[in-house]
Design a protein around this motif. Structure first.
Motif, short mmCIF file in Angstrom:
data_model
loop_
_atom_site.label_atom_id
_atom_site.label_comp_id
_atom_site.label_asym_id
_atom_site.label_seq_id
_atom_site.Cartn_x
_atom_site.Cartn_y
_atom_site.Cartn_z
N TYR A 329 -3.55 10.87 -11.96
CA TYR A 329 -2.76 10.02 -11.08
C TYR A 329 -2.00 10.81 -10.01
O TYR A 329 -1.51 10.23 -9.05
CB TYR A 329 -1.77 9.18 -11.90
CG TYR A 329 -2.42 7.97 -12.53
CD1 TYR A 329 -2.32 6.72 -11.94
CD2 TYR A 329 -3.16 8.08 -13.70
CE1 TYR A 329 -2.91 5.60 -12.50
CE2 TYR A 329 -3.76 6.98 -14.28
CZ TYR A 329 -3.63 5.74 -13.68
OH TYR A 329 -4.24 4.64 -14.24
N LYS A 330 -1.84 12.11 -10.20
CA LYS A 330 -1.27 12.98 -9.19
C LYS A 330 0.06 12.50 -8.63
O LYS A 330 1.02 12.32 -9.37
CB LYS A 330 -2.29 13.20 -8.07
CG LYS A 330 -3.57 13.89 -8.53
CD LYS A 330 -4.64 13.92 -7.47
CE LYS A 330 -4.20 14.66 -6.25
NZ LYS A 330 -5.29 14.85 -5.27
N TYR A 331 0.11 12.24 -7.32
CA TYR A 331 1.34 11.81 -6.65
C TYR A 331 1.86 10.47 -7.17
O TYR A 331 3.04 10.16 -7.01
CB TYR A 331 1.11 11.71 -5.15
CG TYR A 331 0.67 12.99 -4.49
CD1 TYR A 331 1.58 14.02 -4.28
CD2 TYR A 331 -0.65 13.17 -4.09
CE1 TYR A 331 1.18 15.20 -3.68
CE2 TYR A 331 -1.05 14.35 -3.48
CZ TYR A 331 -0.14 15.36 -3.27
OH TYR A 331 -0.55 16.53 -2.68
N ASP A 332 0.98 9.68 -7.75
CA ASP A 332 1.36 8.37 -8.30
C ASP A 332 1.50 8.41 -9.81
O ASP A 332 1.19 7.45 -10.51
CB ASP A 332 0.33 7.31 -7.91
CG ASP A 332 0.27 7.08 -6.41
OD1 ASP A 332 1.29 7.34 -5.74
OD2 ASP A 332 -0.78 6.66 -5.91
N ALA A 333 1.97 9.52 -10.34
CA ALA A 333 2.03 9.71 -11.79
C ALA A 333 2.89 8.66 -12.48
O ALA A 333 2.69 8.38 -13.67
CB ALA A 333 2.55 11.11 -12.11
N GLU A 334 3.82 8.04 -11.75
CA GLU A 334 4.65 7.01 -12.37
C GLU A 334 3.82 5.80 -12.79
O GLU A 334 4.27 4.99 -13.61
CB GLU A 334 5.76 6.57 -11.43
CG GLU A 334 5.31 5.88 -10.17
CD GLU A 334 5.00 6.84 -9.04
OE1 GLU A 334 4.83 6.38 -7.88
OE2 GLU A 334 4.93 8.07 -9.29
N GLN A 343 2.92 9.81 -25.87
CA GLN A 343 1.97 10.78 -25.32
C GLN A 343 2.35 11.16 -23.88
O GLN A 343 1.50 11.56 -23.09
CB GLN A 343 0.55 10.19 -25.34
CG GLN A 343 0.01 9.92 -26.72
CD GLN A 343 -0.26 11.20 -27.48
OE1 GLN A 343 -1.05 12.04 -27.05
NE2 GLN A 343 0.41 11.36 -28.62
N GLU A 344 3.61 11.06 -23.56
CA GLU A 344 4.05 11.26 -22.18
C GLU A 344 3.78 12.67 -21.67
O GLU A 344 3.66 12.90 -20.46
CB GLU A 344 5.55 10.94 -22.08
CG GLU A 344 6.02 10.72 -20.66
CD GLU A 344 7.43 10.19 -20.60
OE1 GLU A 344 7.68 9.23 -19.85
OE2 GLU A 344 8.30 10.73 -21.33
N HIS A 345 3.66 13.63 -22.59
CA HIS A 345 3.37 15.00 -22.15
C HIS A 345 1.97 15.13 -21.56
O HIS A 345 1.64 16.15 -20.94
CB HIS A 345 3.52 15.97 -23.33
CG HIS A 345 2.56 15.71 -24.46
ND1 HIS A 345 2.71 14.64 -25.31
CD2 HIS A 345 1.44 16.36 -24.85
CE1 HIS A 345 1.72 14.65 -26.20
NE2 HIS A 345 0.95 15.69 -25.94
N LEU A 346 1.14 14.08 -21.73
CA LEU A 346 -0.21 14.08 -21.17
C LEU A 346 -0.31 13.30 -19.87
O LEU A 346 -1.41 13.07 -19.36
CB LEU A 346 -1.20 13.51 -22.20
CG LEU A 346 -1.34 14.29 -23.51
CD1 LEU A 346 -2.30 13.59 -24.44
CD2 LEU A 346 -1.80 15.72 -23.23
N VAL A 347 0.82 12.90 -19.31
CA VAL A 347 0.82 12.23 -18.01
C VAL A 347 0.18 13.16 -16.98
O VAL A 347 0.43 14.37 -16.95
CB VAL A 347 2.25 11.86 -17.59
CG1 VAL A 347 2.31 11.48 -16.11
CG2 VAL A 347 2.76 10.71 -18.44
N ALA A 353 5.85 19.69 -13.26
CA ALA A 353 6.67 18.49 -13.08
C ALA A 353 6.99 17.82 -14.42
O ALA A 353 6.27 17.95 -15.41
CB ALA A 353 5.96 17.51 -12.16
N SER A 354 8.07 17.06 -14.43
CA SER A 354 8.40 16.21 -15.58
C SER A 354 7.46 15.00 -15.57
O SER A 354 7.08 14.51 -14.51
CB SER A 354 9.85 15.76 -15.44
OG SER A 354 10.20 14.88 -16.46
#
Length: 540
Positions: A329-334, A343-347, A353-354
Motif C-alpha cells: 500500500y506504500k503511501y496509502d498504508a493507512e 498483525q499491524e507489524h506487517l502493514v 515508518a510506524s
C-alpha cells in the motif's frame, strides 16, 4: 523509484507493418484485437529446479508460433526450440495486472537434469502475412542439490512492483477513480513488460553516462528511448535484463560459480540460504516481505555472508495467494487492512515508518529513506557519479589503488539512481554511524556520496519537474511526524554508503547503490577489484 509518478504525455507506438505493441503513458499489454499480430507468454513460477515441468501460457493472434529457450549467461546457449506450434488467442481480463491472466497452458516442457543454473530466456515469435513479432519471458533455474559457494538472489519483489504489463503496477495504471492510480495488489500471473527480460545493447540507463549540463534542459534518455522503440519506461528500474543479468554474466566470465534463486524462494524456503557460503543481492532491490528479510537475518546471524551491491531498500510487502500476489500500500498504508490488527507489524509501508519500525540498517546496515536519488534528472545531476572513499585501508579496497577521498566508480557512474544511506557524524574527517536510525555502532562506513529527496526546479521554460518534492514530504511525515517547512527541509538530504559489518557469526558488505553493476559491465577495474575482494573473502 519511490514516488507515485506524474502522468506523462502519451507516445505513438512504433509499428512494423501491421504488428504493433500497445504503449501509452501507463503500460504495455494485450491489444485485444484479432487484427493486431501479437504474442505474449508467462509461466506460473519465476524459478524452477531440474526435473520440474514448466507450463508456458501463451496467447497469440497468429495461427502458428515458435519457441526458443536458452541460458542467458556469459554467452547465450540455446537449449530448446520448437516451430509450428498451434496458436491460440486467450481472453485477458481487464484487471489482469491485479488478479492475473488465467490463461491455459500452451506448451509444457520438463527441465533436464543437466541444465546448469542460471537465467533462462524464453523467446516467443509469431508470423502472419509477412509480418513478424517477437516477445520474451524468462525464469531462473536453481540447482540447490549441488550448491555453489554463492547464490544470486534476484529482486523479484521489485520486478513485480514495476511490471506494468496489462495495466497497473505499484506506481500507476488503470486502477483508481480516474484510471491512473497505483495498485496496491499486483499479480505474478502475467507476462513481464518489454525490456525486463531482454534489452538491445546500448539501451540507456536511468543514470546518464555523463553528468547534467547546467543551463541545459534536463533529459531522461531512457524514457525517450522507451517511447521511441515501444519498450516500457520501467525497463530502467527493474528486471533481469537491466540488473541481475549484468552481474551474472560478469561473475561467470570471472570464474565464480553461482546458483540462482528469487526473493520468492526466500519467502517459501527459509532454509534456502543455509546451503551457501555467500548470498548476493544486486541492482534495484526495493521491495521485500518480512519473511524474505527474516530468512536473510537468520542466515547472517548463523554465520552466513551477505554481499549486497544494490540500493533502495524501502518497502515492506506481503506475498499472498500461494505466491501469485504481491501487496504493497506504500503511501496509502493507512488503507492496508492490517492497520489496527494484531498483525499491524506487517502493514505494507516503509520499513522505518510506524507501525513497522524495522529499519533496513538491522539487515543490511543502510536505510532506504536515509538515501534516495542521485544522478537522476536534476537530483544530484552534476555529481561525480562515484563514492568518496574514507577508509581505504579496509580489506574491500585491497589492490584497488584507492586512497582517502578518491572517487570510486565515478568513471562508470555507479552512484545512483537510487541509493541507501545511514545516519552519521563526521569526526576528524571520518564518518561514523550515530545509531539514531537503528544502525549497529559496529558498522563501518567505508565510502559515501550525497543524495537528495527533491529535484530542484530552476524555472527553466518548458521543463517539467519529474521527481518534485513528494518524497521529502513523505519522509517528513513518517519519520518526523509533521510536514512543516523545517521538517521537509530536514528531509531533503540523504546519502549513499558503502558499509562493512560483522553481524552475529556472519558478515555483511553493502554498496548501497542500484548502479554498481555498471562498474562491472563498463569494466571499471577498481569496481571489479572491490567486487572480487568481497566475493573471494565471503566465498572462501
Amino acid at each position: 523509484m519511490t514516488r507515485s509518478e506524474h502522468p506523462t504525455p502519451a507516445a505513438t507506438p512504433r509499428t512494423r507493418a501491421k504488428a504493433r505493441h500497445i504503449l501509452d503513458n501507463y503500460y504495455i499489454g494485450p491489444a485485444r484485437d484479432p487484427d493486431v499480430l501479437e504474442i505474449w507468454g508467462y509461466t506460473e513460477h519465476i524459478s524452477y529446479a531440474p526435473g520440474d515441468t514448466v507450463q508456458l501460457r501463451v496467447s497469440t493472434t497468429a495461427d502458428r508460433w515458435e519457441l526458443e529457450v536458452g541460458r542467458d549467461g556469459s554467452r547465450y546457449e540455446p537449449k530448446l526450440s520448437e516451430v509450428g506450434l498451434r496458436g491460440t488467442h486467450q481472453d485477458t481480463p481487464v484487471d489482469c495486472s491485479v488478479r492475473g491472466c488465467d490463461w491455459e497452458s500452451s506448451y509444457d516442457f520438463l527441465i533436464p537434469e543437466d541444465w546448469p543454473a542460471g537465467g533462462y530466456l524464453i523467446t516467443l515469435r509469431a508470423e502472419r502475412d509477412g509480418d513478424r513479432v517477437e516477445e520474451h519471458h524468462m525464469f531462473l533455474l536453481r540447482r540447490s542439490e549441488v550448491p555453489a559457494p554463492y547464490v544470486l538472489i534476484c529482486a523479484t519483489g521489485t520486478w513485480l512492483a514495476y511490471n506494468c504489463w496489462g495495466g497497473s503496477n505499484h506506481y500507476e495504471g488503470i486502477t483508481g477513480p480516474e484510471g491512473n492510480a497505483f495498485s496496491p495488489v499486483v499479480s505474478t500471473q502475467r507476462p513481464w513488460t518489454r525490456g525486463f527480460c531482454k534489452l538491445p545493447e546500448g539501451a540507456p540507463r536511468a543514470v546518464p553516462e555523463v553528468p547534467h549540463v547546467p543551463r541545459a534542459m534536463v533529459r531522461y534518455p531512457y524514457m525517450e528511448w522507451a517511447y521511441a522503440y515501444g519498450y516500457s519506461k520501467k525497463y530502467a528500474s527493474a528486471g533481469w535484463a537491466g540488473y541481475e543479468r549484468h552481474f551474472a554474466r560478469w561473475a561467470e566470465a570471472q570464474g565464480y560459480a553461482l546458483d540462482f534463486a528469487t526473493q520468492h524462494d526466500l519467502e517459501t524456503d527459509p532454509d534456502l540460504l543455509s546451503r551457501y557460503k555467500c548470498a548476493i543481492f544486486v541492482g534495484h532491490d526495493e521491495y521485500w516481505s518480512a519473511n524474505m528479510r527474516m530468512t536473510v537475518d537468520e542466515y547472517t546471524e548463523a554465520g552466513g555472508k551477505v554481499a549486497r551491491f544494490g540500493g533502495n531498500f524501502l518497502w515492506q510487502t506481503r506475498i499472498e495467494d500461494g505466491g501469485h500476489t504481491q501487496v504493497c500500500y506504500k503511501y496509502d498504508a493507512e488503507n492496508d487492512p492490517l492497520v489496527g490488527s494484531d498483525q499491524e507489524h506487517l502493514v505494507t509501508t516503509a520499513w522505518e515508518a510506524s507501525p513497522v519500525g524495522w529499519p533496513g540498517t538491522k539487515t543490511f546496515g543502510v536505510n532506504g529513506l536515509q538515501g534516495m536519488y542521485a544522478g537522476l534528472g536534476r537530483c544530484v545531476g552534476q555529481g561525480s557519479g562515484g563514492f568518496t572513499v574514507y577508509r581505504p585501508q579496509h580489506w574491500a579496497f585491497e589492490n584497488a589503488q584507492i586512497g582517502y577521498a578518491d572517487q570510486l566508480g565515478a568513471g562508470s557512474r555507479i552512484f545512483g539512481y537510487e541509493v541507501d544511506g545511514v545516519d552519521y557524524r563526521m569526526e576528524d574527517g571520518l564518518p561514523f554511524v550515530t545509531g539514531a536510525d537503528g544502525a549497529d555502532p559496529a558498522i563501518e562506513i567505508l565510502a559515501m556520496g550525497l543524495a537528495t529527496h527533491v529535484e530542484p526546479d530552476h524555472g527553466l521554460w518548458g521543463e517539467t519537474v519529474y521527481i518534485g518534492d513528494t518524497d521529502a514530504h513523505y519522509k517528513a511525515r513518517v519519520l518526523l511526524g509533521e510536514e512543516t517547512p523545517e521538517a521537509v527541509d530536514r528531509s531533503t538530504r540523504g546519502n549513499g554508503a558503502i558499509v562493512s559489518w560483522k553481524r552475529g557469526k556472519g558478515e555483511v558488505f553493502t554498496a548501497g547503490t542500484c548502479e554498481w553493476v555498471m562498474g562491472l559491465t563498463r569494466r571499471d577495474w577498481q569496481v571489479e577489484q572491490v567486487t572480487r575482494n568481497v566475493l573471494d573473502r565471503f566465498g572462501a
